[in-house]
Design a protein around this motif. Structure first.
Motif, PDB file in Angstrom:
ATOM      1  N   PHE A 122      13.843  27.905   1.280  1.00 17.54           N
ATOM      2  CA  PHE A 122      14.031  28.320  -0.109  1.00 17.54           C
ATOM      3  C   PHE A 122      15.103  26.840  -0.523  1.00 17.54           C
ATOM      4  N   PRO A 123      16.278  26.985   0.456  1.00 17.48           N
ATOM      5  CA  PRO A 123      17.155  25.247   0.810  1.00 17.48           C
ATOM      6  C   PRO A 123      16.830  24.599   0.977  1.00 17.48           C
TER       7      PRO A 123
ATOM      8  N   MET B 227      14.856  23.803  -2.276  1.00 18.53           N
ATOM      9  CA  MET B 227      15.999  22.503  -2.928  1.00 18.53           C
ATOM     10  C   MET B 227      16.363  21.939  -3.180  1.00 18.53           C
TER      11      MET B 227
ATOM     12  N   TRP C  14      13.889  19.354  -4.457  1.00 19.37           N
ATOM     13  CA  TRP C  14      14.474  19.684  -6.009  1.00 19.37           C
ATOM     14  C   TRP C  14      15.280  18.446  -6.520  1.00 19.37           C
TER      15      TRP C  14
ATOM     16  N   LYS D  15      22.412  19.214  -6.936  1.00 14.29           N
ATOM     17  CA  LYS D  15      22.461  20.012  -8.030  1.00 14.29           C
ATOM     18  C   LYS D  15      22.269  21.307  -6.344  1.00 14.29           C
TER      19      LYS D  15
END
Length: 189
Positions: free
Chosen positions: A178-179, A182, A185, A189
């Motif tokens: 996930f990190p 992210m 992405w 952010k």
């Protein structure tokens, strides 16, 4: 009960982790926004129903046994031979079945096609296809990594190995993914 846990937790987490891996590969090599990749990848992910259908048609009910490849006493050379021959030494009826081979080949072809269409680079498409196959190969030999994760507490100096089930294993993998996803992405952010 074990089958229920596998159907409700293990298999969905396996496929969630795999789709996250594919998202990362496609993002890195196509340079497309994750949202665009996700909108294309998710509907195409219905390909996961292909192996049981193909295997059922080819071998009949109970004639195939898909499973992880277990390498307890296998040498590195045998593992690399299986990698280089597209699971060639695995039976078509057990391990990586005929349906799974077709699914994997179509997935690799899909990644190649997407990257070449979006990046206009054959080299990026070839590298992404090879990486996709490499990661999928790692997914089907997960018992090797699962055993290593179970030994991690011993490496850290604890008295015994951990009691890590498949669900916990996939939670750890997804938590690591996930990190990274992210950051791909939106780094700001």
């Amino acid at each position: 009960m074990t089958t229920l846990v596998a159907l409700v937790l293990h298999y969905p987490m396996f496929y969630l982790s795999l789709i996250l891996t594919l998202l990362m590969i496609l993002r890195i090599f196509s340079q497309q926004e994750l949202e665009r990749i996700f909108r294309i990848l998710v509907p195409l992910y219905c390909i996961i129903v292909l192996p049981p259908v193909v295997d059922l048609l080819a071998f009949g009910i109970g004639g195939f046994r898909p499973k992880y490849l277990l390498f307890s006493d296998t040498t590195f050379r045998e593992i690399s031979d299986m990698f280089l021959t597209f699971f060639g030494k695995s039976s078509l009826r057990t391990g990586i079945t005929l349906g799974m081979r077709i699914e994997i080949a179509l997935g690799i072809l899909g990644v190649f096609t997407y990257v070449v269409l979006k990046s206009k680079s054959i080299l990026k498409a070839i590298i992404s296809a090879i990486l996709t196959y490499g990661f999928i190969f790692c997914y089907v030999i997960q018992p090797v990594f699962h055993r290593a994760f179970k030994q991690f507490p011993v490496i850290l100096g604890f008295a015994r190995q951990g009691n890590l089930g498949w669900t916990q294993f996939w939670i750890i993998i997804i938590t690591i993914q996930f990190p990274i996803l992210m950051a791909l992405w939106d780094k700001k952010k």
